[in-house]
Motif scaffolding. Structure first.
Motif, PDB file in Angstrom:
ATOM      1  N   GLU A   1     -19.685-100.756-108.218  1.00 19.81           N
ATOM      2  CA  GLU A   1     -18.395-100.154-108.585  1.00 19.81           C
ATOM      3  C   GLU A   1     -18.321 -98.713-108.136  1.00 19.81           C
ATOM      4  O   GLU A   1     -17.294 -98.256-107.627  1.00 19.81           O
ATOM      5  CB  GLU A   1     -18.193-100.210-110.103  1.00 19.81           C
ATOM      6  N   GLU A   2     -19.451 -97.980-108.334  1.00 14.63           N
ATOM      7  CA  GLU A   2     -19.424 -96.560-107.967  1.00 14.63           C
ATOM      8  C   GLU A   2     -19.214 -96.401-106.477  1.00 14.63           C
ATOM      9  O   GLU A   2     -18.482 -95.520-106.019  1.00 14.63           O
ATOM     10  CB  GLU A   2     -20.735 -95.899-108.394  1.00 14.63           C
ATOM     11  N   ARG A   3     -19.856 -97.279-105.700  1.00 19.22           N
ATOM     12  CA  ARG A   3     -19.713 -97.159-104.245  1.00 19.22           C
ATOM     13  C   ARG A   3     -18.282 -97.465-103.826  1.00 19.22           C
ATOM     14  O   ARG A   3     -17.699 -96.780-102.974  1.00 19.22           O
ATOM     15  CB  ARG A   3     -20.684 -98.102-103.545  1.00 19.22           C
TER      16      ARG A   3
ATOM     17  N   LYS B   1     -16.088 -94.539-104.675  1.00 18.61           N
ATOM     18  CA  LYS B   1     -16.292 -93.445-103.717  1.00 18.61           C
ATOM     19  C   LYS B   1     -15.513 -93.701-102.429  1.00 18.61           C
ATOM     20  O   LYS B   1     -14.918 -92.795-101.856  1.00 18.61           O
ATOM     21  CB  LYS B   1     -17.778 -93.337-103.372  1.00 18.61           C
ATOM     22  N   LEU B   2     -15.547 -94.973-101.980  1.00 17.45           N
ATOM     23  CA  LEU B   2     -14.874 -95.311-100.727  1.00 17.45           C
ATOM     24  C   LEU B   2     -13.375 -95.097-100.862  1.00 17.45           C
ATOM     25  O   LEU B   2     -12.729 -94.532 -99.978  1.00 17.45           O
ATOM     26  CB  LEU B   2     -15.178 -96.765-100.368  1.00 17.45           C
TER      27      LEU B   2
ATOM     28  N   ALA C   1      -8.441 -89.339 -99.541  1.00 14.10           N
ATOM     29  CA  ALA C   1      -8.518 -87.974 -98.998  1.00 14.10           C
ATOM     30  C   ALA C   1      -8.150 -87.983 -97.515  1.00 14.10           C
ATOM     31  O   ALA C   1      -7.418 -87.121 -97.023  1.00 14.10           O
ATOM     32  CB  ALA C   1      -9.910 -87.418 -99.205  1.00 14.10           C
ATOM     33  N   LEU C   2      -8.664 -88.987 -96.794  1.00 14.38           N
ATOM     34  CA  LEU C   2      -8.390 -89.088 -95.351  1.00 14.38           C
ATOM     35  C   LEU C   2      -6.899 -89.276 -95.107  1.00 14.38           C
ATOM     36  O   LEU C   2      -6.297 -88.624 -94.241  1.00 14.38           O
ATOM     37  CB  LEU C   2      -9.172 -90.281 -94.796  1.00 14.38           C
TER      38      LEU C   2
END
Lengths: 302, 164
Positions: free
Chosen positions: A274-276, A279-280, A286-287
């Motif tokens: 879930e954390e990964r 993050k993605l 942001a991108l």
């Protein structure tokens, strides 16, 4: 040489067989280990003890270890950083300190097994080859020397520790070929030279030559000795006292430090799935935000 | 050239080490102890050339009858012609693994002893015999809708449309 880009293909990695972990770390010689640990099957569960000597840059470790499937068990251990307790504060990795550490672990084990009265060993440290005689009631404690990955040259400190353990009363099969002071030409051990090494004579003579020829280097090199007021002529007396102190009380003291409640982390913690994913998503947002900002800027410019 | 029936004939794949497991063998094989009467499996380790059994014994299980310095005597059944002979071979420990053939039996014995002791304390008699799985019990089918199907009478005219 031609400038070729090294490429290890996928096939290389698929077929690659990793060596054992301790071999990759360069710490264990498995060829030697197999031969040291292998016990005769008709001796069933009788442990086979190894006298393990390892040197670090500032410390000497001497242990008596037996092997088991779950992991090796240490019966007794001695470190040269314990020697200040017996009166030796400097030169903790030299031949004399190795002798003291070997002597300490030998007396410790014998005291633990209550054999220390029967097997006093060699109280007066001459450099001669000494082997324990079996006493009437019990056979002596037998261990096999495990040097690790050290090159066994004549006069290596490992054999200093071996000599200490032998004089302490352990039965370790050995020959005097590798003790300091063995002359290859005569094929004989010069006991005087060996005794000199055991009492730090080689260090003392170097101190004397430096004092006469290069006093500044003497100040730099032997600063700790000077700080404690140790003269080259006192060294033998000092070591004799250390040996006596070791024989008087070899028991180990347990440290009173508590283990830290939380273990220190030296690497990053692995993220959960879930954390990964989170993050993605953050990164993509942001991108996109920056991309739309750039697009807006470009539009404004046009 | 003739076929050749040497000691290690036809063992090219049988005695080869598995993929990516070549080289030194793990030390637990040397640390295990075996007692007389244990059951052991024979699995040849091609990395160790001494004390190898013949390829016939690879995969067999037998009982230990002798323990020497580096090897173990194993007693294995071999069919020779119309009879089975107990053969006694000596094998180095690298080619031997402890067998789990009795593991299930032993754990069952332990469990049964415990159950019997408990039952005795309660005063009942229980049977600890193993029973084979019986027929499955009856059950109601869930979520079934009924659709009635009836046959339609045979219509000659329509069915011969293709031609005759």
């Amino acid at each position: 040489m031609a400038f070729v880009k090294t490429h290890k293909s996928k096939a290389y990695f698929k077929r690659f067989q990793v060596k054992y972990k301790r071999r990759r770390e360069g710490k264990t010689d498995y060829r030697a280990r197999i031969r040291l640990i292998n016990q005769d099957k008709n001796k069933y569960n009788t442990p086979k003890y190894r006298f393990v000597v390892r040197f670090t840059n500032k410390d000497i470790t001497a242990q008596i270890i037996s092997a088991s499937i779950a992991g090796d068990l240490v019966l007794a251990s001695a470190y040269s950083h314990e020697l200040p307790r017996y009166g030796l504060e400097v030169g903790l990795t030299n031949y004399a300190a190795a002798y003291c550490t070997g002597l300490l672990v030998a007396r410790r084990v014998l005291k633990m097994l209550e054999m220390d009265d029967e097997y006093q060993g060699n109280i007066e440290a001459t450099g001669e080859d000494f082997s324990v005689e079996p006493a009437e009631s019990r056979r002596p404690f037998r261990a096999l020397l495990d040097v690790g990955l050290v090159r066994t040259t004549t006069g290596n400190r490992v054999f200093g520790a071996l000599k200490g353990a032998l004089d302490g009363g352990l039965d370790i099969p050995h020959s005097d070929k590798r003790f300091a002071g063995f002359k290859k030409d005569e094929k004989q051990l010069d006991a005087e030279v060996h005794r000199n090494y055991i009492f730090g004579g080689h260090v003392a003579s170097y101190m004397k030559t430096l004092m006469e020829d290069e006093p500044e280097k003497y100040q730099a090199h032997f600063s700790e000795y000077i700080k404690r007021g140790i003269e080259p002529d006192d060294m033998e007396e000092m070591y004799k006292k250390v040996h006596a102190a070791i024989r008087a009380d070899p028991t180990a003291i347990k440290s009173t430090k508590q283990p830290p409640k939380e273990r220190k982390r030296f690497n990053l913690k692995k993220l959960t799935y879930e954390e990964r994913k989170a993050k993605l998503i953050e990164r993509l947002n942001a991108l996109n935000a920056s991309a739309s900002a750039d697009a807006d800027e470009d539009e404004d410019e046009d | 050239m003739p076929a050749g029936h040497g000691l290690r004939a036809r063992t090219r794949d049988l005695f080869s080490r598995p993929f990516r497991k070549k080289g030194y063998i793990p030390l637990t094989t040397y640390l295990r102890t075996y007692r007389i009467g244990d059951y052991v499996d024979i699995k040849v380790n091609g990395a160790v050339h001494k004390g190898m059994p013949h390829k016939f014994y690879h995969g067999r299980t037998g009982r230990v009858w002798n323990v020497t310095k580096r090897a173990i005597g194993v007693e294995i059944n071999k069919q020779v012609g119309n009879r089975i002979i107990k053969k006694r071979i000596h094998v180095r420990v690298e080619h031997v693994q402890p067998s789990r053939c009795q593991e299930d039996f032993r754990s069952r014995v332990k469990k049964n002893d415990q159950l019997k002791a408990e039952a005795k304390a309660r005063g009942e008699i229980i049977s600890t015999k193993r029973r084979p799985e019986g027929p499955k019990p009856g059950f109601m089918v869930e979520g079934a809708t009924l659709e009635t199907v009836t046959p339609i009478p045979y219509d000659v005219v329509n069915d011969l449309k293709g031609g005759y």
